[in-house]
Design a protein around this motif. Sequence first.
Motif, mmCIF file in Angstrom:
data_model
loop_
_atom_site.group_PDB
_atom_site.id
_atom_site.type_symbol
_atom_site.label_atom_id
_atom_site.label_comp_id
_atom_site.label_asym_id
_atom_site.label_seq_id
_atom_site.Cartn_x
_atom_site.Cartn_y
_atom_site.Cartn_z
ATOM 1 N N CYS A 71 -25.119 -17.447 -1.009
ATOM 2 C CA CYS A 71 -25.976 -15.770 0.180
ATOM 3 C C CYS A 71 -27.436 -15.174 -1.097
ATOM 4 O O CYS A 71 -27.685 -14.877 0.130
ATOM 5 C CB CYS A 71 -24.936 -14.459 -0.530
ATOM 6 N N LEU B 103 -22.821 -13.121 8.813
ATOM 7 C CA LEU B 103 -22.960 -14.221 9.004
ATOM 8 C C LEU B 103 -24.197 -14.298 9.853
ATOM 9 O O LEU B 103 -24.847 -14.990 10.474
ATOM 10 C CB LEU B 103 -21.558 -14.997 10.018
ATOM 11 N N GLY C 159 -16.248 -17.346 5.324
ATOM 12 C CA GLY C 159 -18.151 -17.571 5.940
ATOM 13 C C GLY C 159 -19.283 -18.646 5.374
ATOM 14 O O GLY C 159 -20.124 -19.416 5.415
ATOM 15 N N GLY D 264 -17.763 -17.908 15.779
ATOM 16 C CA GLY D 264 -19.596 -17.707 14.777
ATOM 17 C C GLY D 264 -19.248 -19.208 14.683
ATOM 18 O O GLY D 264 -20.747 -20.219 13.371
ATOM 19 N N ASP E 32 -21.479 -8.187 10.498
ATOM 20 C CA ASP E 32 -20.911 -8.836 9.084
ATOM 21 C C ASP E 32 -21.940 -9.653 8.962
ATOM 22 O O ASP E 32 -23.000 -10.327 9.420
ATOM 23 C CB ASP E 32 -19.951 -10.219 10.380
ATOM 24 N N ILE F 196 -21.302 -21.228 7.082
ATOM 25 C CA ILE F 196 -22.729 -21.354 6.876
ATOM 26 C C ILE F 196 -22.998 -23.032 6.669
ATOM 27 O O ILE F 196 -23.925 -23.546 7.189
ATOM 28 C CB ILE F 196 -23.381 -20.594 5.891
ATOM 29 N N LEU G 154 -19.197 -10.895 3.635
ATOM 30 C CA LEU G 154 -19.381 -11.742 5.274
ATOM 31 C C LEU G 154 -18.047 -12.335 5.308
ATOM 32 O O LEU G 154 -16.636 -12.646 4.308
ATOM 33 C CB LEU G 154 -20.213 -13.394 4.165
#
Length: 329
Positions: free
Chosen positions: A253, A323, A166, A55, A321, A170, A263
């Motif tokens: 979030c 994400l 996460g 990711g 997930d 992000i 996450l």
Amino acid sequence: MLPAGKVPPEILEKIFKTLGSEDERVLVGPGTGIDFAAISFGDKATVASTDPITGAVEDIGFYAVHVNANDIAVSGARPRWFLVTILLPEDSDEELPVRIMRDIDREAKKLGISIVGGHTEVTSGLKRPIVVGTVLGEVEKGKLVIPNGAKPGDAIVMTKWAGLEGTSIIAREREEELKNVFGESFVERAKALIEYISVLPEAMILREFADAMHDPTEGGIANGLHEMADASGLGFRVFLDRIPVREETARICEFYDLDPLALIGSGSLLAAVPRDHARFVVERLLAKGINAAVIGEFLAEKKRVAVANGEERPFPRPCSDELWKVFRE
């Protein structure tokens, strides 16, 4: 069609029926909710784990070392040896694998890990690099913390905060967008959460007390709780208002409409600790500067529930997930 992320447990159960030859030296083999394998070597156990980083792009080498080292730490062992497979997209420049290995080298040295082998290739069909790490460690057999050791009545101790990995991913991958919304200093704090990703310090404390430990990765704290319960054949009751969540995680979030408890959560550690030792363990962790809380308990009854506002309700396993909602393109 399978969702992105970990393969669902019901599919894994079919996979676990095809495991090759039996070997009496295997102390811990594959199973749902199990972070590592352990093999007997005299009075010691060699512990092994492997995980891909799929990711992240920036700092992918950093994640590859720490995510895999965390899986060794929850066995009570220290990570010692690292193998890595680096898969690169076809349009990669020559600097990319050099940068990835430079990051892996730096982080491995921090943890005292030797890099002992691996494989690197350019792979057709990839949109982003994938790094697959394998870490080996060693521990005296009598000090091995088995993943299915949780007992009914054990307190669930959680370290640090939910969704750390996460949040950092992000913030790094959507940096400009988030700066426009929250400002530069906020985004820098969110990116810096990557520094909390190692659970080795708390694992070395908890191994003296824990019946089981688990490193929640994909699916976050929520999936991690289910995986721990799967491994030991238990249920659990968790109190949602006791689960620590940082402001950076909560606000990011909320912006992307994500559940912080689902996450990807490397950096936090879940431990099953006998109830009588739970308060002492939390105080010891806090004294070492490691945030910790008792967030619930394991149950002999197979129900898996959350308590919010004094009401008990089912606590479902995440399908994927959170994400992937951000990076679904």
